[in-house]
Design an enzyme around this catalytic site. Structure first.
Site, mmCIF file in Angstrom:
data_model
loop_
_atom_site.group_PDB
_atom_site.id
_atom_site.type_symbol
_atom_site.label_atom_id
_atom_site.label_comp_id
_atom_site.label_asym_id
_atom_site.label_seq_id
_atom_site.Cartn_x
_atom_site.Cartn_y
_atom_site.Cartn_z
ATOM 1 C CG HIS A 3 41.306 67.634 20.211
ATOM 2 N ND1 HIS A 3 41.244 66.364 20.706
ATOM 3 C CD2 HIS A 3 41.611 67.530 18.896
ATOM 4 C CE1 HIS A 3 41.522 65.516 19.728
ATOM 5 N NE2 HIS A 3 41.747 66.194 18.625
ATOM 6 C CG ASP B 146 42.398 71.095 11.745
ATOM 7 O OD1 ASP B 146 43.168 70.598 10.921
ATOM 8 O OD2 ASP B 146 41.453 70.484 12.253
HETATM 9 N N1 CMC Z 1 34.869 77.732 20.439
HETATM 10 C C1 CMC Z 1 34.022 78.082 21.437
HETATM 11 N N2 CMC Z 1 33.530 77.207 22.334
HETATM 12 C C2 CMC Z 1 33.905 75.926 22.216
HETATM 13 C C3 CMC Z 1 34.783 75.488 21.211
HETATM 14 C C4 CMC Z 1 35.271 76.442 20.296
HETATM 15 N N3 CMC Z 1 36.103 76.084 19.309
HETATM 16 N N4 CMC Z 1 34.978 74.152 21.320
HETATM 17 C C5 CMC Z 1 34.255 73.769 22.370
HETATM 18 N N5 CMC Z 1 33.599 74.828 22.909
HETATM 19 C C6 CMC Z 1 32.745 74.820 24.109
HETATM 20 C C7 CMC Z 1 31.371 74.245 23.749
HETATM 21 O O1 CMC Z 1 30.468 75.248 23.362
HETATM 22 C C8 CMC Z 1 30.993 73.575 25.033
HETATM 23 O O2 CMC Z 1 30.485 74.553 25.905
HETATM 24 P P1 CMC Z 1 29.329 74.174 26.970
HETATM 25 O O3 CMC Z 1 29.949 73.197 27.913
HETATM 26 O O4 CMC Z 1 29.012 75.487 27.589
HETATM 27 O O5 CMC Z 1 28.212 73.587 26.176
HETATM 28 C C9 CMC Z 1 32.316 73.067 25.612
HETATM 29 O O6 CMC Z 1 33.322 73.918 25.048
HETATM 30 C C10 CMC Z 1 32.631 71.625 25.246
HETATM 31 O O7 CMC Z 1 32.466 71.476 23.853
HETATM 32 P P2 CMC Z 1 31.925 70.158 23.165
HETATM 33 O O8 CMC Z 1 31.422 70.469 21.798
HETATM 34 O O9 CMC Z 1 31.008 69.454 24.106
HETATM 35 O O10 CMC Z 1 33.269 69.327 23.077
HETATM 36 P P3 CMC Z 1 33.545 68.152 22.078
HETATM 37 O O11 CMC Z 1 34.634 67.362 22.699
HETATM 38 O O12 CMC Z 1 32.300 67.437 21.733
HETATM 39 O O13 CMC Z 1 34.061 68.904 20.761
HETATM 40 C C11 CMC Z 1 35.396 69.816 19.054
HETATM 41 C C12 CMC Z 1 35.366 68.962 20.327
HETATM 42 C C13 CMC Z 1 36.768 69.701 18.396
HETATM 43 C C14 CMC Z 1 34.361 69.279 18.038
HETATM 44 C C15 CMC Z 1 35.078 71.280 19.419
HETATM 45 O O14 CMC Z 1 36.049 71.775 20.309
HETATM 46 C C16 CMC Z 1 34.951 72.178 18.186
HETATM 47 O O15 CMC Z 1 33.885 72.243 17.579
HETATM 48 N N6 CMC Z 1 36.077 72.891 17.811
HETATM 49 C C17 CMC Z 1 36.070 73.700 16.613
HETATM 50 C C18 CMC Z 1 36.295 72.789 15.401
HETATM 51 C C19 CMC Z 1 37.707 72.298 15.302
HETATM 52 O O16 CMC Z 1 38.660 73.062 15.436
HETATM 53 N N7 CMC Z 1 37.858 70.985 15.000
HETATM 54 C C20 CMC Z 1 39.149 70.367 14.786
HETATM 55 C C21 CMC Z 1 39.459 69.331 15.799
HETATM 56 S S1 CMC Z 1 41.168 68.813 15.747
HETATM 57 C C22 CMC Z 1 41.358 68.033 14.223
HETATM 58 C C23 CMC Z 1 40.616 66.754 14.131
HETATM 59 O O17 CMC Z 1 40.730 65.901 14.999
HETATM 60 O O18 CMC Z 1 39.928 66.557 13.132
#
Ligand code: CMC
Length: 443
Positions: free
Chosen positions: A319, A377
């Protein structure tokens, strides 16, 4: 450029941050704004006027876009408060209508206020009959989110008497209409997709019961309401009601900042929520759990999620704000057990896969280091599927519940005297000025 924090010299002085432009030998003092909770915020509103520079923050990871009194999240501690009340307590002791009132008006209602509010909302549950034609214009296999986006946007073509955003009464009526009609629209989207007749709302039922009735009842049979499922539905609505300045809420605020009508703004929020990184994740979690199939494949899946060369992510994990267990996920997990227990489905293979995946991921170095925990989720899809919803309805249910949060945030913005049109700036890295080249002379 350096930044230093200067504590107040005199007791009356406000804290500020000094930003020094070493090259031009200039310094600017930026006020530090304290909130009631959470970190202090550097007020950069005068930065451009005083220095000719912008801030750069793609994805808004360090940017507060507004002042708000509605929802507070402490992502490190896993805390979520609505108007100061912890989500766990609201989920346990309150109900969705009461939470709607709280989000909109700032306080828990008295009995009289709650009765008046419920009556006000309930009066608007029916959809203009002519709107049925809009549904029939969609293909049968249209995604419910596509239908919701279109039909909610189309409300502005039907309810002209609540689109004047300068009139507080019209704003309130639009809010009630949206909260009351989104369950009707979501249920109709479902009915349309399976070819069953639309079921009209029943105002003698609670908000959650009415949605279940409109979704699962058919005219030829009596629908028997299951109180455990109705309670779970209500709790799912509470858990999704608002979540501070997330992508879809910021979209609603940005759309609303131009003076667009509330129906158009909520349609914009629905469009944004649809993405798999946001509300679409609940659908993606179930697809992932099905794809994993059995517990033996979990190590392989976790390995893929850790691999920097593979863009696969564990859906329902991670998240932007929570770097701890999402408090909503804990309540969701408990609700999941209650629902599966009620339905006699405790040996659900998806639940077993989900629990094992959670166990393995939470012990994995990669997930520990990156502070990736289950989010809201992760378990919601299993509950919704057990209740009989197809996966395509999951995000529509999220949108239904989030409508009140979007409306509360939109209302707060419109009522803020400091409100301006949202207009971010950019770091331009394109071509510099150059003369037009006639086509004959282009290489
Ligand atoms: N699985 C594997 N690696 C992950 C994941 C994951 N679910 N989420 C983040 N990472 C890693 C990502 O690859 C990155 O690694 P690095 O620093 O080596 O590049 C690091 O963690 C930080 O990720 P980010 O994408 O920069 O973080 P963000 O804050 O931009 O993204 C997120 C947050 C929710 C989009 C992301 O965690 C994600 O894609 N999760 C899966 C989708 C998901 O479950 N979304 C629902 C969110 S909660 C409901 C809502 O609010 O809608």
């Amino acid at each position: 450029m350096n930044a230093t924090t200067t504590a107040a010299a005199k007791p009356a002085a406000k804290e500020s941050v000094t930003l020094t432009d070493n090259q031009n030998n200039k310094a600017v003092n930026l006020p530090l704004l304290p909130g009631t909770l959470g970190p202090k915020v550097v007020d950069v509103r005068k930065l451009y006027a005083e220095t000719g520079m912008f801030t750069y923050d793609p994805g808004y990871t360090s940017t507060g876009s507004c002042e708000s009194k509605i929802t507070f999240i402490d992502g490190d501690e896993g805390v979520l408060l609505h108007r100061g009340y912890p989500i766990e307590e609201l989920a346990e002791k309150s109900n969705f209508m009461e939470v709607c009132y709280l989000l909109l008006y700032g306080e828990l209602p008295t009995e009289a206020q709650k009765a008046k509010f419920e009556e006000g909302v309930t009066r608007h549950t029916m959809l203009h009959e002519q709107m049925h034609q809009i549904f029939r214009g969609f293909r049968r296999d249209a995604h419910p989110m596509a239908v919701m986006c279109g039909v909610v946007g189309a409300m502005s073509a039907f309810y002209h008497d609540s689109t004047d955003i300068t009139d507080p009464r019209q704003r309130e009526i639009a809010s009630y209409r949206l909260i009351a009609k989104v369950p009707t629209i979501a249920a109709m989207a479902f009915k349309y997709s399976i070819g069953q007749p639309f079921v009209y709302p029943r105002n003698d039922l609670s908000y959650a019961e009415n949605f279940l009735h409109m979704t699962f009842a058919v005219p030829c049979e009596t629908y028997k309401m299951n109180p455990v499922l109705a309670k779970a539905m209500d709790r799912i609505f509470i858990l999704h009601a608002d979540h501070e300045q997330n992508a879809s809420t910021s979209t609603v605020r940005l759309a609303g900042s131009s003076g667009a009508n509330p129906f158009a703004c909520i349609a914009a929020g629905i469009a944004c929520l649809w993405g798999p990184a946001h509300g679409g994740a609940n659908e993606a979690v179930l697809a992932m759990l099905k794809q994993i199939g059995s517990k033996d494949r979990i190590p392989e899946i976790v390995k893929r999620a850790r691999d920097p060369k593979d863009d696969f992510r564990l859906m329902g994990f991670g998240h932007r704000v929570y770097k701890n267990y999402d408090p909503r996920a804990k309540v969701m997990q408990k609700t999941c057990y209650e629902v599966l227990n009620e339905l006699g489905m405790t040996n659900n293979p998806l639940l077993e896969t989900a629990m094992e995946l959670e166990r393995v991921a939470l012990q994995d170095d990669y997930f520990i280091q990156k502070k990736l925990y289950p989010n809201v989720d992760f378990y919601s899809g299993i509950i919704l599927q057990a209740m009989g919803f197809p996966t395509s309805m999951f995000t529509a249910i999220f949108a239904l519940a989030r409508t009140v949060g979007w409306i509360a945030q939109w209302k707060e913005m419109i009522e803020d005297p400091a409100q301006k049109i949202g207009r971010p700036r950019q770091l331009y890295t394109g071509a510099t000025k150059r003369p037009y080249v006639p086509i004959a002379r282009r290489a």
